[in-house]
Scaffold this motif. Structure first.
Motif, PDB file in Angstrom:
ATOM      1  N   GLN A 160       0.832  -1.186   0.000  1.00  0.00           N
ATOM      2  CA  GLN A 160       0.000   0.000   0.000  1.00  0.00           C
ATOM      3  C   GLN A 160       0.873   1.244   0.000  1.00  0.00           C
ATOM      4  O   GLN A 160       1.938   1.283   0.601  1.00  0.00           O
ATOM      5  CB  GLN A 160      -0.899   0.029   1.236  1.00  0.00           C
ATOM      6  CG  GLN A 160      -1.997  -1.026   1.231  1.00  0.00           C
ATOM      7  CD  GLN A 160      -2.909  -0.886   2.433  1.00  0.00           C
ATOM      8  OE1 GLN A 160      -2.427  -0.665   3.540  1.00  0.00           O
ATOM      9  NE2 GLN A 160      -4.212  -1.031   2.221  1.00  0.00           N
ATOM     10  N   GLY A 161       0.365   2.268  -0.732  1.00  0.00           N
ATOM     11  CA  GLY A 161       1.007   3.573  -0.715  1.00  0.00           C
ATOM     12  C   GLY A 161       2.248   3.650  -1.598  1.00  0.00           C
ATOM     13  O   GLY A 161       3.262   3.070  -1.266  1.00  0.00           O
ATOM     14  N   ALA A 162       2.148   4.376  -2.715  1.00  0.00           N
ATOM     15  CA  ALA A 162       3.283   4.589  -3.631  1.00  0.00           C
ATOM     16  C   ALA A 162       3.978   3.284  -3.967  1.00  0.00           C
ATOM     17  O   ALA A 162       5.194   3.158  -3.853  1.00  0.00           O
ATOM     18  CB  ALA A 162       4.267   5.593  -3.029  1.00  0.00           C
ATOM     19  N   VAL A 163       3.208   2.297  -4.390  1.00  0.00           N
ATOM     20  CA  VAL A 163       3.769   0.988  -4.719  1.00  0.00           C
ATOM     21  C   VAL A 163       4.580   1.106  -6.018  1.00  0.00           C
ATOM     22  O   VAL A 163       4.098   1.622  -7.021  1.00  0.00           O
ATOM     23  CB  VAL A 163       2.652  -0.064  -4.880  1.00  0.00           C
ATOM     24  CG1 VAL A 163       3.256  -1.399  -5.315  1.00  0.00           C
ATOM     25  CG2 VAL A 163       1.858  -0.193  -3.602  1.00  0.00           C
ATOM     26  N   GLU A 173       3.733   0.894 -11.241  1.00  0.00           N
ATOM     27  CA  GLU A 173       3.331   1.711 -10.100  1.00  0.00           C
ATOM     28  C   GLU A 173       1.823   1.572  -9.899  1.00  0.00           C
ATOM     29  O   GLU A 173       1.070   1.424 -10.851  1.00  0.00           O
ATOM     30  CB  GLU A 173       3.675   3.181 -10.330  1.00  0.00           C
ATOM     31  CG  GLU A 173       5.137   3.463 -10.645  1.00  0.00           C
ATOM     32  CD  GLU A 173       5.366   4.932 -10.944  1.00  0.00           C
ATOM     33  OE1 GLU A 173       4.658   5.772 -10.335  1.00  0.00           O
ATOM     34  OE2 GLU A 173       6.218   5.244 -11.795  1.00  0.00           O
ATOM     35  N   SER A 174       1.400   1.646  -8.640  1.00  0.00           N
ATOM     36  CA  SER A 174      -0.022   1.697  -8.313  1.00  0.00           C
ATOM     37  C   SER A 174      -0.165   2.201  -6.888  1.00  0.00           C
ATOM     38  O   SER A 174       0.825   2.317  -6.153  1.00  0.00           O
ATOM     39  CB  SER A 174      -0.678   0.315  -8.468  1.00  0.00           C
ATOM     40  OG  SER A 174      -0.135  -0.604  -7.541  1.00  0.00           O
ATOM     41  N   ASP A 175      -1.406   2.482  -6.484  1.00  0.00           N
ATOM     42  CA  ASP A 175      -1.646   2.892  -5.102  1.00  0.00           C
ATOM     43  C   ASP A 175      -1.636   1.681  -4.175  1.00  0.00           C
ATOM     44  O   ASP A 175      -1.146   1.756  -3.052  1.00  0.00           O
ATOM     45  CB  ASP A 175      -2.991   3.628  -4.989  1.00  0.00           C
ATOM     46  CG  ASP A 175      -2.960   4.967  -5.701  1.00  0.00           C
ATOM     47  OD1 ASP A 175      -1.847   5.509  -5.897  1.00  0.00           O
ATOM     48  OD2 ASP A 175      -4.038   5.467  -6.071  1.00  0.00           O
ATOM     49  N   GLU A 176      -2.190   0.573  -4.668  1.00  0.00           N
ATOM     50  CA  GLU A 176      -2.249  -0.641  -3.866  1.00  0.00           C
ATOM     51  C   GLU A 176      -1.998  -1.845  -4.764  1.00  0.00           C
ATOM     52  O   GLU A 176      -2.282  -1.802  -5.967  1.00  0.00           O
ATOM     53  CB  GLU A 176      -3.621  -0.791  -3.195  1.00  0.00           C
ATOM     54  CG  GLU A 176      -4.017   0.351  -2.291  1.00  0.00           C
ATOM     55  CD  GLU A 176      -5.410   0.156  -1.713  1.00  0.00           C
ATOM     56  OE1 GLU A 176      -5.782  -0.999  -1.474  1.00  0.00           O
ATOM     57  OE2 GLU A 176      -6.118   1.159  -1.537  1.00  0.00           O
ATOM     58  N   ALA A 177      -1.462  -2.912  -4.185  1.00  0.00           N
ATOM     59  CA  ALA A 177      -1.274  -4.172  -4.902  1.00  0.00           C
ATOM     60  C   ALA A 177      -1.631  -5.315  -3.965  1.00  0.00           C
ATOM     61  O   ALA A 177      -1.254  -5.310  -2.785  1.00  0.00           O
ATOM     62  CB  ALA A 177       0.163  -4.295  -5.391  1.00  0.00           C
ATOM     63  N   TYR A 178      -2.388  -6.304  -4.465  1.00  0.00           N
ATOM     64  CA  TYR A 178      -2.774  -7.471  -3.695  1.00  0.00           C
ATOM     65  C   TYR A 178      -2.343  -8.719  -4.461  1.00  0.00           C
ATOM     66  O   TYR A 178      -2.682  -8.890  -5.642  1.00  0.00           O
ATOM     67  CB  TYR A 178      -4.293  -7.493  -3.488  1.00  0.00           C
ATOM     68  CG  TYR A 178      -4.818  -6.251  -2.815  1.00  0.00           C
ATOM     69  CD1 TYR A 178      -4.813  -6.141  -1.425  1.00  0.00           C
ATOM     70  CD2 TYR A 178      -5.299  -5.182  -3.568  1.00  0.00           C
ATOM     71  CE1 TYR A 178      -5.282  -5.001  -0.813  1.00  0.00           C
ATOM     72  CE2 TYR A 178      -5.763  -4.034  -2.959  1.00  0.00           C
ATOM     73  CZ  TYR A 178      -5.759  -3.951  -1.566  1.00  0.00           C
ATOM     74  OH  TYR A 178      -6.230  -2.821  -0.957  1.00  0.00           O
ATOM     75  N   LYS A 189      -4.384  -1.723  -7.985  1.00  0.00           N
ATOM     76  CA  LYS A 189      -5.519  -0.808  -7.896  1.00  0.00           C
ATOM     77  C   LYS A 189      -5.034   0.624  -7.770  1.00  0.00           C
ATOM     78  O   LYS A 189      -4.149   0.925  -6.970  1.00  0.00           O
ATOM     79  CB  LYS A 189      -6.378  -1.181  -6.684  1.00  0.00           C
ATOM     80  CG  LYS A 189      -7.510  -0.204  -6.388  1.00  0.00           C
ATOM     81  CD  LYS A 189      -8.232  -0.598  -5.109  1.00  0.00           C
ATOM     82  CE  LYS A 189      -9.274   0.437  -4.738  1.00  0.00           C
ATOM     83  NZ  LYS A 189      -9.959   0.116  -3.481  1.00  0.00           N
ATOM     84  N   GLY A 190      -5.632   1.518  -8.582  1.00  0.00           N
ATOM     85  CA  GLY A 190      -5.421   2.940  -8.422  1.00  0.00           C
ATOM     86  C   GLY A 190      -4.143   3.459  -9.047  1.00  0.00           C
ATOM     87  O   GLY A 190      -3.053   3.050  -8.693  1.00  0.00           O
ATOM     88  N   ASN A 191      -4.290   4.372 -10.008  1.00  0.00           N
ATOM     89  CA  ASN A 191      -3.135   5.026 -10.622  1.00  0.00           C
ATOM     90  C   ASN A 191      -2.097   4.026 -11.121  1.00  0.00           C
ATOM     91  O   ASN A 191      -0.908   4.164 -10.860  1.00  0.00           O
ATOM     92  CB  ASN A 191      -2.491   6.000  -9.644  1.00  0.00           C
ATOM     93  CG  ASN A 191      -3.405   7.160  -9.297  1.00  0.00           C
ATOM     94  OD1 ASN A 191      -4.173   7.630 -10.138  1.00  0.00           O
ATOM     95  ND2 ASN A 191      -3.349   7.592  -8.040  1.00  0.00           N
ATOM     96  N   VAL A 192      -2.557   3.024 -11.845  1.00  0.00           N
ATOM     97  CA  VAL A 192      -1.645   2.022 -12.387  1.00  0.00           C
ATOM     98  C   VAL A 192      -0.838   2.657 -13.511  1.00  0.00           C
ATOM     99  O   VAL A 192      -1.386   3.229 -14.457  1.00  0.00           O
ATOM    100  CB  VAL A 192      -2.416   0.804 -12.911  1.00  0.00           C
ATOM    101  CG1 VAL A 192      -1.467  -0.186 -13.581  1.00  0.00           C
ATOM    102  CG2 VAL A 192      -3.182   0.142 -11.779  1.00  0.00           C
ATOM    103  N   VAL A 193       0.482   2.587 -13.388  1.00  0.00           N
ATOM    104  CA  VAL A 193       1.398   3.137 -14.402  1.00  0.00           C
ATOM    105  C   VAL A 193       2.446   2.086 -14.707  1.00  0.00           C
ATOM    106  O   VAL A 193       3.169   1.648 -13.799  1.00  0.00           O
ATOM    107  CB  VAL A 193       2.079   4.436 -13.910  1.00  0.00           C
ATOM    108  CG1 VAL A 193       3.063   4.947 -14.961  1.00  0.00           C
ATOM    109  CG2 VAL A 193       1.043   5.496 -13.581  1.00  0.00           C
TER     110      VAL A 193
END
Length: 942
Positions: A160-163, A173-178, A189-193
């Motif tokens: 979580q956070g700046a992954v 990059e993403s906000d979260e990874a599971y 999840k979130g802002n996937v780059v």
């Protein structure tokens, strides 16, 4: 062998979308490392570049404590779960996709952009990041993960956070990874780059089945930096077999925010294993306006060629064809075989079909082509081929047996001489040049001290000019040439050539006259040919031999090159009538005596020659207008001696002519082209050249002037009025008797005309050139040419030129092509009307951006015949060019060089071309070959 560029170049799209696969690769390895057993543990250390932790699984150390289970800190996700709320991408990266405006670029990058794509307001620039310049195999590189927080519970790893997960030059990059270890499933999840060199994908959610590679990205956008390709897809699904399904996908090369053009498809499938894609309900839009639709479309996704319709190569209007339109179809038969079928509709002429087949193997390459009008030519007005079948065929083949031996075939034929002029061809053939029907083989030999080559050539030429003689055919030509470095200084050159020359019985063009097969006043003419007359009727064999030895000596301050040479030509002729030949020679070579016993069908000539070429180099340093120069003075002198050998008038004229005179002519050994005349000479050529050269090697100015001083009159020449059976003038339309009289006078002059050349380079983009030949014996200008060129950038060019050549008068023709008789002389011979025939023409052309606009340019060309007071060509058009498309629209009016000079027919046409950068041309060539006459203009199509 160059293959076709197909209409849709979407391989960049494949690479961009395929990047989603890579997102699964590092995750899969991370999952494996998360698969901790009771006998393993994590081992982490700070990455060498300080960007995060580098972790791996190692055996559990003996005596180590067993890990206690951690509390659950994140919800467990299942593969089917899609209930997460997507987080919007930051506007900068989602909307701009690494696009940087020109004002924010570095100075070097801005200059490069201005030089290569001046119409673009910016470009894509990948930001600096760790691993960007990694050169190894990313799949074997270690995984480096970084996040603000990380937890592991019940087979679920949560970041979580700046992954940031990096492997080699790839970064996700993403906000979260599971990561679900038991189900081999990962969700970002979130802002996937996702980044790798040259590509970027952004999305809201990415999901991957880690053990199969099945990956899905929602609400995705992508860009490929180098190709300027970008697009979007609602969902990108990568199957286990690596095929891709895209829902609601787009592709364009326009910058972000620019809706110049865009390709879209409801459903797009990309198959990397075959290299092609399919799109359903494919639409090309320009400024949001749909201009092209296909319910089912094939297109390439890599460099492999694919079958499918190409964009039209003809779209326009002209007086003789009407509205033209074609739609080529490309058939990719195999990796090294293809074919193109081009149906073409012309509203005035009918339906034409052109087919081309090409092949390429390790040692062979070639093409076969055939084209023809289906149902005959439908143009009725002023058309000699009305309702006739018209066709064109060609075959080209090249075989490379090894590094030294090759062979080639070049064969073409047409139904009539007007075919290429009326219809052209996509097979690279000129309307005015003869068609080659040729088979040739060549072998190269030699070593460090000698090199040689031998050639066998069977070359027949089909005349495609209705107002010119048929050329000779070489059936065959055998040639051996080479050189030998006998010592450090002595060089030996040699040449042996045997050729048999032949041509059709009716080869001699006489005139054009109204075609009796058409109504009077129809302006349809036929060309009249006959068998010729006199020495020009000759056919037969020619053997030419030449050998020479030189001893060149070079120093830093000059050179001296003595050379001796022997040339010999021998014939065995047929098709000659003694009475005709003797009469022809007596009428043509005025003042020379020819005895009946001189006639021969086996003339031969051998001429030795000696030359001594020398020059000096003087230089000094000087300063002009604040600039330092090296000023050179380079005097040159060449002595040439070759004795006169009688009887060359009996040599035929197979491939030889008088060469024009210029500054470079001062240093030539023979004033004729070809081998049928071996010039006599006893002369000294004197010339001097001076240059101003800057310290960086830039030549600011060059001026050269020189003259030939003759010690003997020249006796060998080619009479201009050979082959004239009577007083009726044949082509060319010049007064050949007056032209021949002028030539004979020049052979008696003790000096040649004074020849000079002057070149001044104002800058590296602006130059002025002048070529000047002054006949001091007659006090007249023989030749003059002045050319000004200015090309400050890729988009800007301006040219002005003037040419003048002093020529004898020509005969005037009426509208039916007949010479106009004005009276009779004392011997009752006709006297024909004459007119000035000096070449006096101007040529102005330009291509220049329109002021106060970035993307618009104007272009034009104007050629004017000052002697006959007529326009030879007028062209004017505009071009709009941007990062993603360009449009050309121009109008052209012209006369053909083969027209009756006194009654030419004006022709005109309007041409349109639309090019989508990265996708292809919607209108193909559409007359762009006419723009090649604008010197410095570059047709930029990507």
């Amino acid at each position: 062998m160059e293959m076709h560029h197909l209409p849709f170049k979407l391989r960049a799209l494949t690479l961009a979308i395929a990047s989603a696969i890579i997102a699964g690769q590092p995750v899969s390895k991370a999952r494996a490392e998360n698969n901790l057993s009771a006998d393993t543990e994590w081992s982490c250390e700070i990455a060498s570049d300080g960007s995060g932790w580098q972790c791996s699984v190692v055996p559990l150390k003996q005596g180590a404590m067993k890990r206690a289970p951690r509390p659950v800190t994140a919800p467990v996700v299942s593969p089917a779960s899609k209930t997460m709320t997507a987080v919007s991408q930051p506007e900068g990266i989602r909307t701009q996709l690494d696009w940087v405006n020109k004002s924010n670029l570095s100075e070097a990058r801005c200059q490069r952009l201005e030089r290569e794509e001046p119409w673009c307001a910016g470009t894509y620039v990948e930001p600096t990041r760790p691993g960007k310049n990694f050169k190894g195999d990313p799949n074997s590189a270690p995984i480096i993960a970084d996040a603000d927080e990380s937890t592991y519970q019940n087979s679920i790893a949560t970041l979580q956070g700046a992954v940031k997960i990096r492997q080699g030059n790839r970064q996700l990059e993403s906000d979260e990874a599971y990561l679900d270890n038991e189900k081999n499933f990962g969700e970002f999840k979130g802002n996937v780059v996702f980044r790798e060199p040259g590509s970027l994908i952004v999305g809201d959610i990415a999901q991957s089945q880690l053990d199969t590679g099945r990956t899905e990205v929602d609400n995705a956008r992508y860009v490929m930096h180098e190709s300027h390709a970008r697009g979007s897809a609602e969902v990108i699904l990568r199957h286990e077999d690596a095929t891709m399904d895209l829902d609601d996908a787009t592709y364009t090369t326009c910058p972000p925010g620019d809706k110049g053009w865009q390709l879209s498809g409801d459903s797009v499938t990309l198959d990397p294993s075959t290299g092609y894609g399919t799109a359903r309900n494919a639409v090309v839009r320009i400024q949001n306006l749909p201009v092209f639709y296909s319910p089912y479309l094939y297109f390439p996704i890599d460099k492999r060629r694919q079958s499918g319709f190409l964009y039209p190569t003809k779209m326009g209007f002209n007086d003789e064809a009407g509205v033209e339109f074609d739609l080529p179809y490309y058939w990719n038969i195999a990796p090294n075989y293809d074919a193109t079928f081009t149906p073409r509709v012309m509203t005035k002429r009918g339906f034409l079909l052109e087919n081309e087949f090409r092949y390429l193997t390790e040692k062979d390459e070639g093409e076969l082509g055939v084209a023809g009008l289906i149902g005959g030519d439908q143009l009725e007005d002023e058309n000699r081929h009305y309702k006739k079948d018209r066709w064109f065929a060609n075959a080209r083949h090249r075989r490379q047996f090894n590094d030294r031996w090759m062979a080639e075939l070049d064969y073409a034929d047409a139904s009539d001489k007007d075919y290429l002029d009326d219809f052209g061809s996509s097979l690279d053939y000129s309307a005015s040049s003869p068609l080659n029907q040729r088979v040739m083989t060549r072998y190269y030999g030699g070593n460090d001290y000698t090199n040689w080559q031998t050639k066998l050539d069977v070359h027949k030429k089909k005349n495609m000019n209705r107002t010119a003689d048929d050329p000779y055919n070489k059936l065959p030509q055998i040639e051996l040439r080479g050189n030998w470095q006998a010592t450090d200084r002595i060089q030996v050159n040699y040449l042996a050539d045997y050729t048999y020359f032949d041509r059709a019985d009716d080869w001699n063009y006489v005139k054009e006259q109204p075609d009796p097969g058409f109504p009077s006043g129809s302006k349809i003419f036929e060309s009249i040919y006959n068998e010729g007359y006199g020495i020009k009727k000759a056919v037969g064999s020619r053997a030419y031999f030449e050998t020479g030895m030189s001893y060149p000596m070079y120093t830093t301050w000059g050179f001296l090159k003595p050379e001796v040479k022997v040339r010999s030509v021998n014939y065995s002729l047929s098709n000659l009538k003694e009475k005709e030949v003797m009469e022809d020679l007596r009428n043509s070579y005025v003042g020379q005596e020819f005895k009946d016993g001189d006639f021969t069908k086996t003339p031969s000539t051998t001429v030795p020659a000696f030359s001594l070429d020398s020059g000096l180099y003087f230089d000094r340093f000087t300063e002009l207008f604040g600039t330092d120069y090296t000023h050179t003075l380079e005097p040159r002198m060449k002595y040439l001696y070759a004795p006169h050998v009688k009887g060359q008038e009996f040599n035929p004229i197979f491939d030889t002519g008088n060469m024009g005179f210029s500054y470079s002519s001062l240093w030539q050994d023979n004033r004729f082209s070809g081998y049928d005349r071996l010039a006599d000479a006893n002369q000294v050529s004197l010339g001097i050249t001076t240059r101003f050269i800057q310290d960086d090697g830039f030549e600011r100015m060059r001026f050269g002037i020189g003259q030939i001083f003759h010690f003997d009159d020249r006796k060998v020449y080619i009479a201009n009025n050979l082959g004239q059976a009577g007083k009726v003038p044949d082509q060319p339309d010049e007064d050949l008797i007056a032209k021949d009289s002028r030539l004979r006078q020049e052979l008696l002059d003790s000096t040649s005309p004074i020849a000079s050349e002057f070149i001044y380079n104002f800058t590296r983009t602006m130059s002025l050139r002048q070529d000047f030949v002054w006949n001091s014996n007659e006090n007249r200008i023989d030749n003059y040419a002045l050319t000004y060129r200015y090309r400050p950038s890729e988009r800007k060019t301006f040219n002005m030129g003037f040419r003048y050549a002093d020529r004898v008068e020509r005969f005037v023709k009426d509208k039916d092509g007949n010479y106009i008789e004005t009276g009779r002389d004392d011997d009752n011979n006709p006297i024909y009307q004459k007119a000035k025939n000096d070449l006096k023409a101007t040529d102005i052309s330009f291509a220049w951006p329109i002021p106060y606009t970035r993307n618009w340019s104007a272009m034009g060309r104007w050629q004017y015949d000052m002697t006959n007071k007529r326009n030879l060509e007028e062209l004017f058009g505009v071009e709009y060019a941007s990062c993603c498309y360009q449009v050309r629209l121009f109008w052209r009016s012209y006369v053909k060089s083969t027209d009756n000079i006194d009654h030419p027919k004006d022709r005109s046409g309007i041409y349109l071309q639309f090019v989508l950068r990265g996708l292809g041309s919607l209108t193909g060539s559409s007359g762009k070959e006419y723009l090649q006459g604008i010197s410095g203009y570059t047709i930029r199509e990507k």
